[in-house]
Design an enzyme around this catalytic site. Structure first.
Site, PDB file in Angstrom:
ATOM      1  N   TYR A 144       0.857  -1.185   0.000  1.00  0.00           N
ATOM      2  CA  TYR A 144       0.000   0.000   0.000  1.00  0.00           C
ATOM      3  C   TYR A 144       0.885   1.224   0.000  1.00  0.00           C
ATOM      4  O   TYR A 144       1.840   1.320   0.774  1.00  0.00           O
ATOM      5  CB  TYR A 144      -0.885   0.007   1.247  1.00  0.00           C
ATOM      6  CG  TYR A 144      -1.814   1.195   1.357  1.00  0.00           C
ATOM      7  CD1 TYR A 144      -2.888   1.348   0.475  1.00  0.00           C
ATOM      8  CD2 TYR A 144      -1.628   2.178   2.337  1.00  0.00           C
ATOM      9  CE1 TYR A 144      -3.749   2.436   0.578  1.00  0.00           C
ATOM     10  CE2 TYR A 144      -2.488   3.261   2.449  1.00  0.00           C
ATOM     11  CZ  TYR A 144      -3.548   3.386   1.571  1.00  0.00           C
ATOM     12  OH  TYR A 144      -4.395   4.466   1.679  1.00  0.00           O
ATOM     13  N   ASP A 239       9.289   2.901  -0.077  1.00  0.00           N
ATOM     14  CA  ASP A 239       8.226   3.569   0.662  1.00  0.00           C
ATOM     15  C   ASP A 239       8.414   3.209   2.134  1.00  0.00           C
ATOM     16  O   ASP A 239       8.020   2.123   2.576  1.00  0.00           O
ATOM     17  CB  ASP A 239       6.858   3.131   0.139  1.00  0.00           C
ATOM     18  CG  ASP A 239       5.720   3.840   0.866  1.00  0.00           C
ATOM     19  OD1 ASP A 239       6.007   4.604   1.816  1.00  0.00           O
ATOM     20  OD2 ASP A 239       4.553   3.629   0.494  1.00  0.00           O
ATOM     21  N   LYS A 267       4.098   9.197   8.881  1.00  0.00           N
ATOM     22  CA  LYS A 267       3.860   8.596  10.193  1.00  0.00           C
ATOM     23  C   LYS A 267       4.815   9.125  11.287  1.00  0.00           C
ATOM     24  O   LYS A 267       4.620  10.230  11.760  1.00  0.00           O
ATOM     25  CB  LYS A 267       3.864   7.061  10.063  1.00  0.00           C
ATOM     26  CG  LYS A 267       2.695   6.644   9.137  1.00  0.00           C
ATOM     27  CD  LYS A 267       2.321   5.194   9.122  1.00  0.00           C
ATOM     28  CE  LYS A 267       1.005   5.035   8.358  1.00  0.00           C
ATOM     29  NZ  LYS A 267       1.039   4.204   7.170  1.00  0.00           N
TER      30      LYS A 267
HETATM   31  C1  PLP Z   1       0.420   4.727   5.808  1.00  0.00           C
HETATM   32  C2  PLP Z   1       1.161   4.470   4.572  1.00  0.00           C
HETATM   33  C3  PLP Z   1       1.010   5.281   3.437  1.00  0.00           C
HETATM   34  C4  PLP Z   1      -0.011   6.364   3.358  1.00  0.00           C
HETATM   35  O1  PLP Z   1       0.206   7.394   4.257  1.00  0.00           O
HETATM   36  P1  PLP Z   1      -1.019   8.376   4.620  1.00  0.00           P
HETATM   37  O2  PLP Z   1      -0.401   9.367   5.536  1.00  0.00           O
HETATM   38  O3  PLP Z   1      -2.068   7.524   5.230  1.00  0.00           O
HETATM   39  O4  PLP Z   1      -1.465   8.986   3.333  1.00  0.00           O
HETATM   40  C5  PLP Z   1       1.828   5.048   2.350  1.00  0.00           C
HETATM   41  N1  PLP Z   1       2.735   4.070   2.368  1.00  0.00           N
HETATM   42  C6  PLP Z   1       2.900   3.244   3.423  1.00  0.00           C
HETATM   43  C7  PLP Z   1       3.950   2.192   3.383  1.00  0.00           C
HETATM   44  C8  PLP Z   1       2.106   3.422   4.550  1.00  0.00           C
HETATM   45  O5  PLP Z   1       2.250   2.584   5.589  1.00  0.00           O
END
Ligand code: PLP
Length: 412
Positions: A144, A239, A267
């Site tokens: 994701y 990511d 995060k």
């Molecule tokens: C949480 C997450 C996202 C998205 O971040 P948001 O702040 O919710 O838009 C993208 N990539 C990874 C790996 C994530 O865990």
């Protein structure tokens, strides 16, 4: 436990918001339950409107690595708020947070702050496409990367939790530029590259996946990806929105000793306030406006409160040289306990962990990719979730998410 106030609030919310929520998995649908409304959080605990207390293993889906309402972070936010909540100008906090990120991520020489992980990944692939002059990207099934159109193809997190097909509203044109490979299977990537040798801009991956549940990548697999990207002049994007400052100060790339071309963060670097960031070497990042032609902007980007909360969080982490070691010892203590309890039950399970990230799958298969994650018994997971909730333990209301241990969790 009583949940009547939460139930009441949820029935009001259902009339006002789609599914009653502002982010899908919060609705508890996949576990056939109703969400609890949290009133307050402190340390390792959440407190709901009915007066129930939970040990929190979700940590706001990752950011709260210090635990909730950590004193110095709250003070930094309060102090910053007294000086105004947004300037829409340059402010020193941006420099402090950027310098902190650069210090721990040798692959990042230059960084742009945004407001969410979604923004970071969307911007990173725009940059990769601009830099390479190519259109296609490769992602992995079950990973994701936020809810940008390009990423809602075989996406993880809420998309797999709710069993949604690739999202309607994403145009065919945009879907055709996203190719999907199998996590931990380098041959699946080679096959895609063979057919798309001259039009692949980027490969984006969660170097330790968290959004199909916790699934670490094999070191050889990540190394092969790195070699492939270098030889084919493809931008490798890690990511690390979840893993950055979670698995090590320098994220999974420090843990694995592999340097991506671009990194996305979020995060933890916002300390619980909305933040994202993307960065890489200077030459690449200098393509971003106003240095270069790739446009990307944000009214609230580099927001002073968010910068203060993020900076203070990283400062607390950084003060303790053994921060991650201690977190790991604490995590292993919990994993040992889970194993001890579950071995006595006659249940198929696989506990996947990486540092302070973990997911318990109810399958006897080892879980290394999306399809093995899907072999988990979801009805067992739902009963497990409800049992935990009713016993004051808050875990992700979805099989396909990672749980987290914070520095506030204690042995007893
Ligand atoms: C949480 C997450 C996202 C998205 O971040 P948001 O702040 O919710 O838009 C993208 N990539 C990874 C790996 C994530 O865990």
């Amino acid at each position: 436990m009583k949940f009547s106030r939460s139930k009441n609030l949820f029935s009001k919310a259902l009339k006002l918001m789609p599914g009653g929520v502002n982010s899908p998995v919060r609705a508890f649908r996949s576990v056939g339950s109703n969400p609890v409304y949290i009133k307050k959080a402190a340390g390792a605990y959440l407190f709901d409107v009915d007066g129930n207390r939970y040990i929190d293993y979700v940590g706001s889906w990752g950011p709260m690595i210090l635990g909730h309402a950590e004193k110095s972070v709250i003070n930094a936010i309060l102090k910053s708020a007294q000086n105004g909540t947004s300037f829409g100008t340059c402010s020193e906090g941006e420099i402090k947070l950027a310098a902190m990120i650069r210090k721990f991520f040798p692959s990042i020489q230059s960084v742009r702050m945004v407001n969410s992980g979604t923004e970071a990944t969307m911007s990173a692939i725009r940059l990769a496409r601009a830099y390479t002059g190519k259109d296609k990207i490769i992602k992995f099934e079950g990973c994701y990367h936020g809810h940008g159109d390009s990423f809602l193809i075989k996406a993880g997190s809420g998309v797999v939790t709710l069993g949604l097909p690739d999202s309607p509203g994403v145009t065919k044109a945009s879907a055709k530029d996203t190719l999907t490979a199998v996590y931990n299977d380098i041959n699946s990537v080679y096959r895609l590259i063979e057919k798309n040798r001259n039009n692949t801009a980027a490969i984006i991956i969660e170097p330790v996946a968290g959004n199909m549940g916790c699934i670490p990548a094999g070191k050889k697999f990540l190394k092969s990806l790195r070699e492939l990207c270098s030889s084919e002049k493809i931008i490798l994007i890690f990511d690390e929105v979840m893993t950055g400052f979670r698995l090590a100060r320098g994220g999974a790339q420090e843990l694995y000793g592999i340097k991506p071309d671009l990194t996305t963060l979020g995060k933890i670097i916002g300390g619980g306030l909305p933040v994202g960031a993307y960065g890489g070497n200077k030459k690449l990042m200098d393509m971003i406006a106003p240095s270069g032609p790739v446009y990307q902007a944000g009214t609230l980007s580099g927001n002073p409160l968010a910068m203060a909360a993020g900076y203070e969080t990283l400062k607390v982490i950084n003060k303790d040289k053994n921060f991650y070691k201690k977190l790991s010892i604490l995590s292993d203590y919990l994993y040992d306990g889970i194993n001890q309890v579950l071995k006595k039950k006659n249940l198929d399970y696989t506990l996947n962990t990486s540092g302070s990230m973990f997911t318990l799958f109810f399958t006897k298969n080892s879980v290394t990719d999306y399809s093995s994650a899907k072999s988990s018994n979801i009805s067992v997971f739902s009963s497990y979730f409800k049992h935990m909730l009713n016993n004051g333990i808050y875990i992700t209301p979805s099989q396909f998410e990672a749980n987290f241990i914070s520095a506030s969790h204690k042995k007893n």
